[in-house]
Design a protein around this motif. Structure first.
Motif, mmCIF file in Angstrom:
data_model
loop_
_atom_site.group_PDB
_atom_site.id
_atom_site.type_symbol
_atom_site.label_atom_id
_atom_site.label_comp_id
_atom_site.label_asym_id
_atom_site.label_seq_id
_atom_site.Cartn_x
_atom_site.Cartn_y
_atom_site.Cartn_z
ATOM 1 N N ARG A 86 64.595 -8.089 53.185
ATOM 2 C CA ARG A 86 64.973 -7.581 51.860
ATOM 3 C C ARG A 86 64.364 -6.221 51.555
ATOM 4 O O ARG A 86 65.063 -5.301 51.153
ATOM 5 N N TYR A 104 59.263 -18.157 57.316
ATOM 6 C CA TYR A 104 60.616 -17.961 56.837
ATOM 7 C C TYR A 104 60.661 -16.987 55.653
ATOM 8 O O TYR A 104 61.436 -16.037 55.629
ATOM 9 N N GLY A 105 59.772 -17.291 54.701
ATOM 10 C CA GLY A 105 59.756 -16.507 53.468
ATOM 11 C C GLY A 105 59.468 -15.035 53.728
ATOM 12 O O GLY A 105 60.168 -14.140 53.227
ATOM 13 N N GLU A 145 62.144 -13.176 55.512
ATOM 14 C CA GLU A 145 63.220 -12.821 54.587
ATOM 15 C C GLU A 145 62.826 -11.620 53.707
ATOM 16 O O GLU A 145 63.631 -10.727 53.431
ATOM 17 N N PHE A 196 64.377 -19.994 46.954
ATOM 18 C CA PHE A 196 63.194 -20.160 46.118
ATOM 19 C C PHE A 196 63.234 -19.205 44.916
ATOM 20 O O PHE A 196 62.919 -19.574 43.792
ATOM 21 N N LEU A 197 63.688 -17.996 45.220
ATOM 22 C CA LEU A 197 63.782 -16.986 44.161
ATOM 23 C C LEU A 197 64.734 -17.455 43.057
ATOM 24 O O LEU A 197 64.408 -17.391 41.868
ATOM 25 N N ARG A 240 57.225 -22.247 55.934
ATOM 26 C CA ARG A 240 57.710 -21.566 54.721
ATOM 27 C C ARG A 240 57.221 -20.118 54.704
ATOM 28 O O ARG A 240 57.975 -19.206 54.331
ATOM 29 N N LEU A 271 53.911 -15.310 48.069
ATOM 30 C CA LEU A 271 55.350 -15.457 47.811
ATOM 31 C C LEU A 271 55.615 -15.605 46.322
ATOM 32 O O LEU A 271 56.566 -15.033 45.783
ATOM 33 N N HIS A 323 60.773 -29.043 44.855
ATOM 34 C CA HIS A 323 60.567 -29.051 46.301
ATOM 35 C C HIS A 323 60.533 -27.616 46.782
ATOM 36 O O HIS A 323 61.483 -26.858 46.589
ATOM 37 N N LYS A 324 59.416 -27.268 47.393
ATOM 38 C CA LYS A 324 59.260 -25.890 47.854
ATOM 39 C C LYS A 324 60.310 -25.592 48.914
ATOM 40 O O LYS A 324 60.359 -26.257 49.941
ATOM 41 N N SER A 325 61.140 -24.611 48.636
ATOM 42 C CA SER A 325 62.182 -24.282 49.599
ATOM 43 C C SER A 325 61.620 -23.366 50.669
ATOM 44 O O SER A 325 60.796 -22.503 50.420
ATOM 45 N N VAL A 326 62.065 -23.599 51.888
ATOM 46 C CA VAL A 326 61.634 -22.756 53.006
ATOM 47 C C VAL A 326 62.341 -21.393 52.911
ATOM 48 O O VAL A 326 61.794 -20.368 53.242
ATOM 49 N N ASN A 327 63.526 -21.478 52.361
ATOM 50 C CA ASN A 327 64.366 -20.296 52.247
ATOM 51 C C ASN A 327 63.943 -19.469 51.036
ATOM 52 O O ASN A 327 63.975 -19.949 49.913
ATOM 53 N N TYR A 328 63.544 -18.240 51.283
ATOM 54 C CA TYR A 328 62.986 -17.425 50.192
ATOM 55 C C TYR A 328 64.006 -17.140 49.096
ATOM 56 O O TYR A 328 63.709 -17.279 47.903
ATOM 57 N N SER A 329 65.196 -16.790 49.468
ATOM 58 C CA SER A 329 66.182 -16.449 48.429
ATOM 59 C C SER A 329 66.496 -17.662 47.564
ATOM 60 O O SER A 329 66.699 -17.556 46.360
ATOM 61 N N GLN A 358 55.086 -12.294 44.613
ATOM 62 C CA GLN A 358 56.243 -11.446 44.923
ATOM 63 C C GLN A 358 57.445 -11.827 44.060
ATOM 64 O O GLN A 358 58.137 -10.969 43.521
ATOM 65 N N ASP A 384 51.820 -18.871 50.243
ATOM 66 C CA ASP A 384 52.553 -19.369 49.075
ATOM 67 C C ASP A 384 52.200 -18.559 47.832
ATOM 68 O O ASP A 384 53.060 -18.274 46.996
ATOM 69 N N GLU A 397 59.318 -9.643 41.446
ATOM 70 C CA GLU A 397 60.739 -9.379 41.649
ATOM 71 C C GLU A 397 61.563 -9.754 40.423
ATOM 72 O O GLU A 397 62.544 -9.092 40.106
#
Lengths: 144, 596
Positions: free
Chosen positions: B404, B396-397, B400, A120-121, B393, A16, A112-118, A19, A13, A23
């Protein structure tokens, strides 16, 4: 340069988040504390943290070793110096109990922490925009 | 014959016989009296005859007027006596007439004498006549005496005979009376005294409580009726007693009656068996003789409470018996009174609830275990929401991030692997979310309000837009009702049911889904029908079980929780969810919800 304290024990985490900050290219200084005890020390600038800056925002995970996120919230709310720092809770939990408790104890936002990175971004981009571009906060300066 | 009739007959018979006896006795006495009178009469007549005879003799020796006068007087008296004798002794009528004639004859001799004396012409002739008359007179008077003696003798015999006859009659009557009295006594003995004795013995048996005893008197009189009534009474009492005893002695509960001081009066079989004693032995003993002081004090206090409050009390009691185990009882204790409402003591019915207490304890510990496991389940849900998702997470993260940042450095094969990672993580996250939702439904209370199902349906269709578009699904929905539910859960219900219909559509056929509703006795029956593959009846129940999937992974992206969640949602709302289907033609999900 905005000061953010991230209280998080999960290295993935942290990575991420780092990053994401990279980004998004924002001037953010991300401080990390791996558990609730050091986080409280940091915010009270005790011990090794006597020279750290007062953070503009705190990203607080609820599920922490040693001292949980809710406990950290409680301790921050006890002192006027720390009570004014906006705390944003980051959690994998979408349990109603966790959400209401966090807000009742003074959390300014619950993410809520999203599993999906994009996803989350996108969330983080909006979050930074709100807090740093539009909102006025005690620790930092508004740019808007 | 009834006793009063018997008595009447006996009294009448006795009276008649008594009257007859009295009559016979009186007539006998009268006869005796008459005999005595007759005897006296006879004696008088005899004496008179003797005097007449002596006067005749005297006259024969010395004839004188004075003697004839005396004769005449005596003769008159004799005539009177003879007349009376003739009446009272008809048997001697001839003899008496004869005597009277003799007397008359003597009298004529006297008359001739007097005549010859007056008209004596010739002294010598006269002398001769005189001598002749003199002889006649002597002869007649002797015959007269003889005759009167005969009469006397015969009459005495007759009188004696009469007297004897009446005496025998009286004796016979007395004998008959005695006989009748004996007969009556014997008859009364048999018809009254003996049955009375049996009845008395029977009532004494009743008194000592021998209700099985029956009085063996079966006569058709009053005593028979009395014994019949008594027998019926004792039979009824016996039946009632038997009934009561059957209840008291066949129950498994223990029953006891104690006096005011706590001394046992009686106990039932169950208690006898428990104490290994009998009701005679236990009579007079108290709980302090049977149990430890600590237990007996409590039992006594409860008895006193029942007697003081004057009504039945229900309490839990404990007592230790021969088996050494502490038994728990639920006891109903109540005061008992005699027929004059005076307090006799207390009675109680105690049921052994040790087994129940044991089961309750087991249940309590099971409940505690369940609570613990429920807590564990909630902890699991929390752990699942945090700890399971955090590594997910990361997977998945970073997958991804690899796509990218390194897509130009990785070949197509590597990118394809990364796709597997992300789609796997997506599925896993959906499953975790569904599982969390399911466990939340299990533990949380649902706030039901009036919910417009059209709104829930709209929300579901919005969420399913992509799938609807991709499959060209055609959803037909009429106006839906308002039900008592949670909007969010109803949205989820529609989303899962419609999503399910889309997911399991026939290949190469656009899904057609129809939603309808009808009102039925306070409930709304909502049907979600599709034109899919349908489900064989043997699976109609299974598909609602969590993680039950009828198809493999390759076929669809179901996670095996969707329908289980639907079922849980409907059940949480107090409704019903079931399936009907024709394989090859389609399925219909039926939802029954309470109308708002």
């Amino acid at each position: 340069m905005h000061q953010i304290l991230m209280v998080e024990d999960n290295p993935a985490d942290i990575e991420l988040m780092q990053q994401t900050v990279r980004e998004l290219g924002r001037p953010i200084n991300l401080h990390i504390c791996n558990d609730g005890v050091t986080a409280v020390d940091f915010l009270n600038r005790r011990g090794q943290y006597n020279t750290v800056p007062v953070p503009d925002l705190v990203f607080l995970d609820l599920n922490l070793p040693r001292r949980g996120g809710i406990e950290v919230l409680l301790m921050l709310m006890q002192r006027p110096e720390t009570r004014m720092i906006p705390v944003i809770v980051f959690s994998m939990s979408n349990r109603k109990d966790d959400i209401t408790q966090a807000y009742s104890l003074g959390a300014r936002c619950y993410i809520h922490k999203s599993v999906n990175y994009s996803h989350f971004l996108t969330t983080m981009e909006q979050l930074f925009r709100f807090w740093f571009d539009y909102a006025v906060i005690p620790g930092g300066s508004a740019a808007g | 014959m009834l006793i009063r009739h018997q008595l009447f007959v006996k009294i009448v018979a006795t009276a008649i016989v008594t009257l007859l006896s009295v009559y016979v006795a009186i007539s006998t006495l009268l006869a005796q009296q008459r005999s005595v009178d007759n005897e006296t009469l006879l004696v008088n007549a005899l004496r008179t005859v003797a005097q007449l005879s002596s006067l005749a003799h005297e006259f024969a020796l010395h004839p004188a007027e004075r003697i004839t006068e005396q004769w005449r007087l005596q003769q008159q008296q004799l005539s009177r006596l003879l007349k009376r004798l003739q009446q009272s002794l008809p048997e001697e009528h001839l003899a008496i007439v004869n005597l009277a004639q003799r007397v008359e004859h003597v009298d004529s001799i006297f008359s001739r004498w007097q005549a010859s004396a007056q008209y004596a012409f010739n002294k010598s002739e006269n002398q001769t006549l005189m001598l002749l008359l003199q002889d006649d007179l002597v002869v007649e008077s002797q015959a007269m005496i003889q005759l009167s003696f005969d009469i006397h003798k015969n009459s005495i015999d007759i009188i004696r005979h009469h007297s004897n006859t009446s005496t025998f009659q009286m004796l016979g009557m007395l004998a008959t009376l005695v006989l009748i009295i004996i007969v009556l006594s014997v008859s009364s003995w048999h018809s009254m005294i003996v049955p009375l004795g049996l009845i008395l013995a029977g009532t004494k048996q009743l008194q000592i409580g021998n209700l099985a005893h029956l009085i063996p008197v079966h006569s058709e009189d009053e005593l028979g009726e009395i014994s019949h009534a008594l027998n019926a009474m004792s039979k009824q009492l016996h039946y009632n007693q038997h009934l009561l005893e059957s209840i008291v002695d066949n129950t498994s509960a223990i029953i006891y009656v104690k006096d005011k001081n706590g001394g046992y009066i009686t106990i039932n079989h169950a208690y006898e068996a428990l104490l290994n004693t009998n009701r005679k032995t236990i009579a007079g003993k108290t709980d302090h003789d049977l149990f430890t002081k600590q237990i007996a004090d409590v039992l006594r206090a409860n008895d006193l409470q029942a007697m003081q409050t004057g009504k039945a009390i229900a309490i839990e009691e404990t007592a230790q018996h021969a088996d050494g185990v502490l038994h728990h009882y639920i006891s109903i204790k109540f005061p008992i009174y005699d027929v004059k409402s005076r307090l006799l003591g207390s009675a109680g019915i105690s049921t052994d609830i040790s087994e129940r207490i044991h089961i309750e304890q087991q249940l309590a510990s099971k409940t505690a275990e369940l609570l613990q496991s429920n807590e564990a389940l909630q902890r699991f849900a929390y752990v699942a929401s945090h700890d399971l998702q955090e590594p997910l997470r990361a997977i998945y993260g970073f997958a991804e991030l690899l796509q990218r940042k390194y897509h130009d450095k990785l070949d197509a094969q590597a990118m394809h692997y990364i796709d597997y990672i992300t789609s796997g993580a997506t599925r896993l996250q959906a499953m975790i979310q569904a599982l969390l939702h399911y466990s939340r439904l299990e533990t949380q209370h649902i706030e039901s309000v009036a919910v417009d199902l059209n709104q829930a349906y709209g929300w579901a269709v919005d969420n399913l837009q992509r799938q609807i578009r991709d499959t060209h699904a055609c959803i037909g929905c009429v106006q839906l009702p308002v039900v008592k539910a949670s909007l969010q859960e109803m949205g989820q219900l529609f989303q899962n049911l419609i999503g399910n219909a889309i997911k399991y559509a026939k290949p190469n056929l656009a899904p057609k889904i129809d939603i309808s509703s009808e009102y039925h006795q306070g409930d709304w029956h909502i049907k979600v029908s599709d034109n899919g593959e349908g489900i064989a009846e043997e699976y109609w129940d299974q598909i609602f079980e969590i993680f039950k999937r009828l198809h493999g992974h390759s076929h669809s992206e179901g996670n095996g929780i969707g329908l289980a969640i639907c079922k849980k949602i409907v059940e949480k709302h107090g409704g019903k969810l079931w399936l009907s289907s024709i394989p090859g033609e389609g399925s219909t999900f039926h939802v029954l919800l309470h109308a708002a």
